[in-house]
Scaffold this motif. Structure first.
Motif, mmCIF file in Angstrom:
data_model
loop_
_atom_site.group_PDB
_atom_site.id
_atom_site.type_symbol
_atom_site.label_atom_id
_atom_site.label_comp_id
_atom_site.label_asym_id
_atom_site.label_seq_id
_atom_site.Cartn_x
_atom_site.Cartn_y
_atom_site.Cartn_z
ATOM 1 N N PRO A 217 0.888 -1.331 0.019
ATOM 2 C CA PRO A 217 -0.112 0.165 0.019
ATOM 3 C C PRO A 217 0.743 1.294 -0.100
ATOM 4 C CG PRO A 217 -0.749 -1.647 1.623
ATOM 5 C CD PRO A 217 0.516 -2.034 1.134
ATOM 6 N N VAL A 218 0.448 2.169 -0.743
ATOM 7 C CA VAL A 218 0.958 3.703 -0.751
ATOM 8 C C VAL A 218 -0.021 4.459 -0.398
ATOM 9 C CG1 VAL A 218 2.092 5.396 -2.295
ATOM 10 C CG2 VAL A 218 2.272 2.924 -2.812
ATOM 11 N N TYR A 219 0.615 5.113 0.697
ATOM 12 C CA TYR A 219 -0.366 6.157 1.596
ATOM 13 C C TYR A 219 -0.319 7.587 1.001
ATOM 14 C CZ TYR A 219 -1.437 2.857 5.002
ATOM 15 O OH TYR A 219 -1.783 1.559 5.661
ATOM 16 N N GLN A 220 -1.242 8.072 0.376
ATOM 17 C CA GLN A 220 -1.075 9.015 -0.733
ATOM 18 C C GLN A 220 -1.330 10.402 0.287
ATOM 19 O OE1 GLN A 220 -3.197 7.024 -4.347
ATOM 20 N NE2 GLN A 220 -1.499 8.454 -5.030
ATOM 21 N N ASN A 221 -0.895 11.564 -0.239
ATOM 22 C CA ASN A 221 -0.780 12.936 0.226
ATOM 23 C C ASN A 221 -2.415 13.457 0.579
ATOM 24 O OD1 ASN A 221 2.080 14.311 -0.794
ATOM 25 N ND2 ASN A 221 1.947 12.529 0.457
ATOM 26 N N VAL A 222 -3.105 13.255 -0.650
ATOM 27 C CA VAL A 222 -4.542 13.895 -0.733
ATOM 28 C C VAL A 222 -5.425 13.134 0.064
ATOM 29 C CG1 VAL A 222 -6.383 13.948 -2.358
ATOM 30 C CG2 VAL A 222 -3.990 14.659 -3.138
ATOM 31 N N THR A 223 -5.364 11.778 0.430
ATOM 32 C CA THR A 223 -6.610 11.062 1.070
ATOM 33 C C THR A 223 -5.809 10.536 2.402
ATOM 34 O OG1 THR A 223 -5.333 8.894 0.083
ATOM 35 C CG2 THR A 223 -7.582 10.411 -1.052
ATOM 36 N N LEU A 241 -0.996 18.516 -6.429
ATOM 37 C CA LEU A 241 -0.187 19.818 -6.675
ATOM 38 C C LEU A 241 -0.844 20.905 -6.133
ATOM 39 C CD1 LEU A 241 1.579 19.765 -10.242
ATOM 40 C CD2 LEU A 241 2.584 19.199 -7.865
ATOM 41 N N THR A 242 -2.277 20.921 -5.809
ATOM 42 C CA THR A 242 -3.114 22.067 -5.320
ATOM 43 C C THR A 242 -3.898 21.512 -4.178
ATOM 44 O OG1 THR A 242 -4.977 21.262 -6.685
ATOM 45 C CG2 THR A 242 -3.371 23.029 -7.450
ATOM 46 N N ALA A 243 -3.714 20.328 -3.842
ATOM 47 C CA ALA A 243 -4.166 19.922 -2.394
ATOM 48 C C ALA A 243 -3.097 20.069 -1.270
ATOM 49 C CB ALA A 243 -5.106 18.602 -2.741
ATOM 50 N N PRO A 244 -3.592 19.959 -0.149
ATOM 51 C CA PRO A 244 -2.787 19.903 0.842
ATOM 52 C C PRO A 244 -2.218 18.383 1.173
ATOM 53 C CG PRO A 244 -5.145 20.048 1.789
ATOM 54 C CD PRO A 244 -4.954 20.380 0.109
ATOM 55 N N VAL A 245 -0.937 18.275 2.012
ATOM 56 C CA VAL A 245 -0.212 17.207 2.196
ATOM 57 C C VAL A 245 -0.831 16.660 3.452
ATOM 58 C CG1 VAL A 245 1.845 16.077 2.666
ATOM 59 C CG2 VAL A 245 1.772 17.628 0.698
ATOM 60 N N LYS A 246 -1.409 15.881 3.473
ATOM 61 C CA LYS A 246 -2.049 15.364 5.038
ATOM 62 C C LYS A 246 -1.177 14.356 5.579
ATOM 63 C CE LYS A 246 -6.787 15.911 3.264
ATOM 64 N NZ LYS A 246 -7.957 15.384 3.162
ATOM 65 N N TRP A 247 0.072 14.958 6.348
ATOM 66 C CA TRP A 247 1.147 14.023 6.759
ATOM 67 C C TRP A 247 0.818 13.457 7.901
ATOM 68 C CZ3 TRP A 247 4.368 11.167 4.134
ATOM 69 C CH2 TRP A 247 5.277 10.561 4.891
ATOM 70 N N THR A 248 0.267 14.450 8.969
ATOM 71 C CA THR A 248 0.058 14.144 10.342
ATOM 72 C C THR A 248 -1.132 12.791 10.097
ATOM 73 O OG1 THR A 248 0.349 16.277 10.953
ATOM 74 C CG2 THR A 248 -0.647 14.703 12.461
ATOM 75 N N GLN A 249 -1.876 13.221 9.293
ATOM 76 C CA GLN A 249 -2.900 11.997 9.151
ATOM 77 C C GLN A 249 -2.482 10.759 8.551
ATOM 78 O OE1 GLN A 249 -3.026 15.355 8.177
ATOM 79 N NE2 GLN A 249 -5.069 16.146 8.142
#
Length: 290
Positions: A217-223, A241-249
């Motif tokens: 599995p690849v955990y993606q920034n958008v979701t 490119l235009t959505a936030p990086v949900k790194w904490t999540q």
């Protein structure tokens, strides 16, 4: 489960990757192949360039990507991921390391973003010591383009937008009690509406790119969710490119899904610190001594 994470823009430093190039014939061959594909010797800039050279988006992104993916390759059996994720650009490194993507798309991403950066003065700023909600409220009230861009870890949110908008936000957030509110040494407003020209250009390239099933599995920034379906991966990349990086999540979801350790694959140590701030007990390490 072993989780491998890949850094994004800002992790670069002069000399990055030279030890691998000098000591590992396989790594040297891959670096030279990249020079050929790019049409210029990016290794010269990585090994002996200046900080200013490496700050150019068209150089920074492929440089970090190359360091990360070549390192994953030369790790051999030590790189046996059960889940992967990457911060912004690092998502592309994660996809390549997981066998889903090829190198050329990263070069196109870097050039598209470089062009978008040159259209309008823009920047980013790190806000430390405030709740995400307070930062979001300030961004929403400013009559300029300013948006949350990177949810890095608890108490650290990066905002992105026009230079005027970022200046206003920094001033207001300091007044609200932010411990630190500082501009970042980046060339543009990544993960904001100002990247729309780059998003349009990259979307065309993504549509023409074949994405394979990743090995994990690849955990993606958008979701912030683990994904294995190539079609879903493509759609999420188009929005990145235009959505936030949900790194904490992302880190929280990886831990909830069974991550027992994290290894940062690439230059720098920023992601290790971010993981520790989410879960202090989580084992984290670097794949390199650099």
């Amino acid at each position: 489960m072993k989780a491998f994470v890949f850094p994004g823009q800002g992790a670069q430093f002069v000399g990055m990757g030279k030890d691998m190039y000098d000591s590992n014939p396989e790594a040297k061959a891959m670096f030279e192949k990249a020079n050929e594909i790019l049409g210029f010797r990016i290794t010269d800039l990585m090994f002996e360039g200046t900080d200013e050279d490496l700050k150019q988006t068209k150089v920074t992104q492929p440089a970090i990507f190359l360091h990360s993916t070549i390192l994953a390759k030369v790790m051999g059996d030590k790189f046996a991921p059960e889940m992967v994720a990457g911060h912004s650009l690092g998502e592309f490194s994660a996809l390549v390391a997981a066998g889903a993507l090829s190198f050329k798309l990263v070069s196109k991403r870097a050039m598209a973003m470089q062009k978008a950066c040159e259209l309008e003065p823009s920047t980013m700023a790190a806000i430390i010591g405030l709740d995400d909600e307070k930062v979001e409220e300030v961004c929403n009230k400013i009559d300029e383009i300013v948006v949350p861009a990177n949810y890095n870890t608890v108490g650290q949110l990066v905002i992105s937008g026009s230079v005027a908008g970022i200046d206003q936000a920094i001033e207001q957030l300091k007044e609200l009690g932010a411990k630190r509110a500082m501009k970042l040494p980046v060339g543009g407003a990544f993960h904001s509406p100002l990247m729309e020209p780059a998003r349009v250009e990259l979307e065309k390239a993504i549509n023409e790119t074949n994405i394979e099933n990743p090995v994990c599995p690849v955990y993606q920034n958008v979701t912030a969710a683990g994904e294995r379906d190539p079609k879903a991966i493509k759609e999420n990349l188009k929005k990145q490119l235009t959505a936030p990086v949900k790194w904490t999540q992302t880190v929280k979801n990886m831990i909830a899904d069974g991550a027992s350790s994290f290894t940062e694959v690439g230059p720098g140590k920023a992601l290790q610190g971010m993981v520790k701030k989410v879960d202090r007990k989580m084992p984290v390490e670097s794949a390199t001594a650099e």
